[in-house]
Design a protein around this motif. Structure first.
Motif, PDB file in Angstrom:
ATOM      1  N   GLY A   1      -1.623 -21.582 -63.514  1.00 32.24           N
ATOM      2  CA  GLY A   1      -2.344 -21.332 -64.755  1.00 32.24           C
ATOM      3  C   GLY A   1      -1.406 -20.830 -65.841  1.00 32.24           C
ATOM      4  O   GLY A   1      -0.358 -20.246 -65.559  1.00 32.24           O
ATOM      5  N   PRO A   2      -1.771 -21.045 -67.096  1.00 33.37           N
ATOM      6  CA  PRO A   2      -0.885 -20.683 -68.203  1.00 33.37           C
ATOM      7  C   PRO A   2      -0.652 -19.182 -68.351  1.00 33.37           C
ATOM      8  O   PRO A   2       0.411 -18.762 -68.788  1.00 33.37           O
ATOM      9  CB  PRO A   2      -1.580 -21.266 -69.434  1.00 33.37           C
ATOM     10  N   ASP A   3      -1.635 -18.363 -67.965  1.00 33.09           N
ATOM     11  CA  ASP A   3      -1.466 -16.912 -68.109  1.00 33.09           C
ATOM     12  C   ASP A   3      -0.377 -16.383 -67.183  1.00 33.09           C
ATOM     13  O   ASP A   3       0.475 -15.610 -67.590  1.00 33.09           O
ATOM     14  CB  ASP A   3      -2.787 -16.190 -67.843  1.00 33.09           C
ATOM     15  N   VAL A   4      -0.409 -16.798 -65.919  1.00 30.52           N
ATOM     16  CA  VAL A   4       0.591 -16.344 -64.954  1.00 30.52           C
ATOM     17  C   VAL A   4       1.946 -16.985 -65.255  1.00 30.52           C
ATOM     18  O   VAL A   4       2.985 -16.339 -65.168  1.00 30.52           O
ATOM     19  CB  VAL A   4       0.139 -16.650 -63.511  1.00 30.52           C
ATOM     20  N   ALA A   5       1.931 -18.258 -65.644  1.00 28.96           N
ATOM     21  CA  ALA A   5       3.192 -18.951 -65.939  1.00 28.96           C
ATOM     22  C   ALA A   5       3.917 -18.324 -67.127  1.00 28.96           C
ATOM     23  O   ALA A   5       5.141 -18.381 -67.203  1.00 28.96           O
ATOM     24  CB  ALA A   5       2.932 -20.426 -66.217  1.00 28.96           C
ATOM     25  N   ALA A   6       3.173 -17.700 -68.024  1.00 29.23           N
ATOM     26  CA  ALA A   6       3.800 -17.066 -69.182  1.00 29.23           C
ATOM     27  C   ALA A   6       4.517 -15.772 -68.810  1.00 29.23           C
ATOM     28  O   ALA A   6       5.423 -15.341 -69.518  1.00 29.23           O
ATOM     29  CB  ALA A   6       2.747 -16.777 -70.257  1.00 29.23           C
ATOM     30  N   ILE A   7       4.140 -15.146 -67.679  1.00 28.95           N
ATOM     31  CA  ILE A   7       4.737 -13.858 -67.326  1.00 28.95           C
ATOM     32  C   ILE A   7       5.578 -13.897 -66.061  1.00 28.95           C
ATOM     33  O   ILE A   7       6.224 -12.901 -65.730  1.00 28.95           O
ATOM     34  CB  ILE A   7       3.650 -12.762 -67.181  1.00 28.95           C
ATOM     35  N   ALA A   8       5.569 -15.026 -65.343  1.00 29.08           N
ATOM     36  CA  ALA A   8       6.329 -15.094 -64.092  1.00 29.08           C
ATOM     37  C   ALA A   8       6.822 -16.510 -63.858  1.00 29.08           C
ATOM     38  O   ALA A   8       6.217 -17.472 -64.313  1.00 29.08           O
ATOM     39  CB  ALA A   8       5.459 -14.656 -62.918  1.00 29.08           C
ATOM     40  N   GLN A   9       7.925 -16.596 -63.122  1.00 28.19           N
ATOM     41  CA  GLN A   9       8.441 -17.897 -62.719  1.00 28.19           C
ATOM     42  C   GLN A   9       8.985 -17.801 -61.298  1.00 28.19           C
ATOM     43  O   GLN A   9       9.462 -16.754 -60.890  1.00 28.19           O
ATOM     44  CB  GLN A   9       9.515 -18.390 -63.674  1.00 28.19           C
ATOM     45  N   PRO A  10       8.901 -18.906 -60.547  1.00 27.30           N
ATOM     46  CA  PRO A  10       9.407 -18.874 -59.179  1.00 27.30           C
ATOM     47  C   PRO A  10      10.927 -18.861 -59.174  1.00 27.30           C
ATOM     48  O   PRO A  10      11.568 -19.556 -59.956  1.00 27.30           O
ATOM     49  CB  PRO A  10       8.863 -20.165 -58.575  1.00 27.30           C
ATOM     50  N   VAL A  11      11.508 -18.029 -58.305  1.00 27.21           N
ATOM     51  CA  VAL A  11      12.960 -17.918 -58.220  1.00 27.21           C
ATOM     52  C   VAL A  11      13.473 -18.616 -56.973  1.00 27.21           C
ATOM     53  O   VAL A  11      14.406 -19.400 -57.026  1.00 27.21           O
ATOM     54  CB  VAL A  11      13.397 -16.437 -58.232  1.00 27.21           C
ATOM     55  N   GLU A  12      12.851 -18.329 -55.831  1.00 33.90           N
ATOM     56  CA  GLU A  12      13.295 -18.965 -54.593  1.00 33.90           C
ATOM     57  C   GLU A  12      12.211 -18.897 -53.538  1.00 33.90           C
ATOM     58  O   GLU A  12      11.272 -18.118 -53.636  1.00 33.90           O
ATOM     59  CB  GLU A  12      14.569 -18.315 -54.057  1.00 33.90           C
ATOM     60  N   VAL A  13      12.379 -19.755 -52.550  1.00 32.50           N
ATOM     61  CA  VAL A  13      11.546 -19.720 -51.359  1.00 32.50           C
ATOM     62  C   VAL A  13      12.491 -19.431 -50.205  1.00 32.50           C
ATOM     63  O   VAL A  13      13.411 -20.197 -49.937  1.00 32.50           O
ATOM     64  CB  VAL A  13      10.813 -21.058 -51.132  1.00 32.50           C
ATOM     65  N   GLY A  14      12.283 -18.283 -49.564  1.00 32.24           N
ATOM     66  CA  GLY A  14      13.156 -17.882 -48.465  1.00 32.24           C
ATOM     67  C   GLY A  14      12.441 -18.011 -47.134  1.00 32.24           C
ATOM     68  O   GLY A  14      11.272 -17.670 -47.008  1.00 32.24           O
ATOM     69  N   TYR A  15      13.163 -18.534 -46.155  1.00 24.29           N
ATOM     70  CA  TYR A  15      12.602 -18.710 -44.818  1.00 24.29           C
ATOM     71  C   TYR A  15      13.193 -17.659 -43.894  1.00 24.29           C
ATOM     72  O   TYR A  15      14.392 -17.420 -43.904  1.00 24.29           O
ATOM     73  CB  TYR A  15      12.901 -20.116 -44.300  1.00 24.29           C
ATOM     74  N   GLY A  16      12.337 -17.025 -43.097  1.00 29.74           N
ATOM     75  CA  GLY A  16      12.789 -15.994 -42.165  1.00 29.74           C
ATOM     76  C   GLY A  16      13.522 -16.595 -40.990  1.00 29.74           C
ATOM     77  O   GLY A  16      13.632 -17.811 -40.839  1.00 29.74           O
ATOM     78  N   ARG A  17      14.013 -15.749 -40.133  1.00 29.46           N
ATOM     79  CA  ARG A  17      14.784 -16.203 -38.968  1.00 29.46           C
ATOM     80  C   ARG A  17      13.943 -17.007 -37.999  1.00 29.46           C
ATOM     81  O   ARG A  17      14.396 -17.965 -37.410  1.00 29.46           O
ATOM     82  CB  ARG A  17      15.395 -15.012 -38.243  1.00 29.46           C
ATOM     83  N   GLY A  18      12.706 -16.614 -37.832  1.00 26.66           N
ATOM     84  CA  GLY A  18      11.836 -17.340 -36.920  1.00 26.66           C
ATOM     85  C   GLY A  18      11.369 -18.670 -37.479  1.00 26.66           C
ATOM     86  O   GLY A  18      10.892 -19.521 -36.754  1.00 26.66           O
ATOM     87  N   GLY A  19      11.489 -18.848 -38.790  1.00 27.04           N
ATOM     88  CA  GLY A  19      11.066 -20.080 -39.419  1.00 27.04           C
ATOM     89  C   GLY A  19       9.561 -20.176 -39.622  1.00 27.04           C
ATOM     90  O   GLY A  19       9.068 -21.185 -40.079  1.00 27.04           O
ATOM     91  N   MET A  20       8.827 -19.150 -39.277  1.00 28.38           N
ATOM     92  CA  MET A  20       7.381 -19.176 -39.432  1.00 28.38           C
ATOM     93  C   MET A  20       7.001 -18.519 -40.744  1.00 28.38           C
ATOM     94  O   MET A  20       7.119 -17.316 -40.897  1.00 28.38           O
ATOM     95  CB  MET A  20       6.698 -18.432 -38.275  1.00 28.38           C
ATOM     96  N   GLY A  21       6.557 -19.295 -41.689  1.00 29.73           N
ATOM     97  CA  GLY A  21       6.105 -18.761 -42.961  1.00 29.73           C
ATOM     98  C   GLY A  21       7.257 -18.383 -43.870  1.00 29.73           C
ATOM     99  O   GLY A  21       8.199 -17.734 -43.461  1.00 29.73           O
TER     100      GLY A  21
END
Length: 168
Positions: A45-65
Motif C-alpha cells: 500500500g502507498p502509506d507503508v511504501a512511503a515510510i518503509a522499503q525492503p532491504v533484504e531477506v535473510g534465511y536462517g541456518r535451518g532454512g525454515m522461514g
C-alpha cells in the motif's frame, strides 16, 4: 502487399538482457522474486511504501522461514511494528507460500550507515474540490459586458479560478 511484422523484438531482447542482471542483483539481497522490490507500493500500500522499503531477506541456518528486513526512520518504526503481521501476510501472498516467517524493522540499512536512507515518495495529489456553482455564476456575471464570446468565456474561467483559489 506483405503482412506487417510486429516491431516488439527489440523489447524482447532488452527484457532478456536485463532480466538476468536484475534477478542476480536482487538475489544478492535474498530477494528470490524481484517483484517484491519492483512492486513494493502495490504489495503493502502507498502509506507503508512511503515510510518503509525492503532491504533484504535473510534465511536462517535451518532454512525454515526467512526474515524480511524493512528500513524506516525512527518516528515511523512504532507504526510499522504494529503492522508487522499484516505486512508478513501481504508479502507471503506475493511468494505464494509462507516464505517470510518474521519481519524485522531497522533504521540502518544492512550494508551500513551510508546506505541507510529511506527514499520517501511524494504523496499523490488530492483531487481538487468541485467548483462552487455560485462562484461560476458570479464570474460569468462579471465577464458579461464583454462582447467577444471567446474572450468573455476566458475571462469567466479566469475569474472562477481566482474566486475558487481565494476560497481555499
Amino acid at each position: 502487399m506483405p503482412p506487417r511484422r510486429t516491431s516488439t523484438k527489440g523489447f524482447k531482447r532488452t527484457d532478456s538482457l536485463l532480466s538476468g542482471q536484475i534477478r542476480r542483483a536482487s538475489e544478492t539481497r535474498g530477494f528470490a522474486q524481484s517483484r517484491l522490490l519492483t512492486q513494493w507500493a502495490e504489495i503493502v500500500g502507498p502509506d507503508v511504501a512511503a515510510i518503509a522499503q525492503p532491504v533484504e531477506v535473510g534465511y536462517g541456518r535451518g532454512g525454515m522461514g526467512a526474515t524480511l528486513t524493512l528500513l524506516t526512520t525512527g518516528a515511523n518504526a512504532p507504526m510499522l511494528e504494529m503492522q508487522k503481521e499484516q505486512l508478513r501476510v501481504r508479502v507471503n501472498a506475493v511468494y505464494g507460500y509462507n516464505a517470510i516467517a518474521r519481519v524485522r524493522i531497522t533504521q540502518t540499512a544492512a550494508t551500513g550507515f551510508a546506505d541507510g536512507k529511506v527514499a520517501f515518495g511524494h504523496k499523490p495529489k488530492a483531487a481538487p474540490a468541485p467548483p462552487d456553482p455560485a462562484l461560476r455564476q458570479k464570474a460569468a456575471q462579471a465577464a458579461g459586458p464583454v462582447s467577444d464570446d471567446g474572450l468573455r468565456d476566458a475571462l469567466a474561467r479566469l475569474g472562477e479560478n481566482i474566486l475558487n483559489k481565494n476560497n481555499r
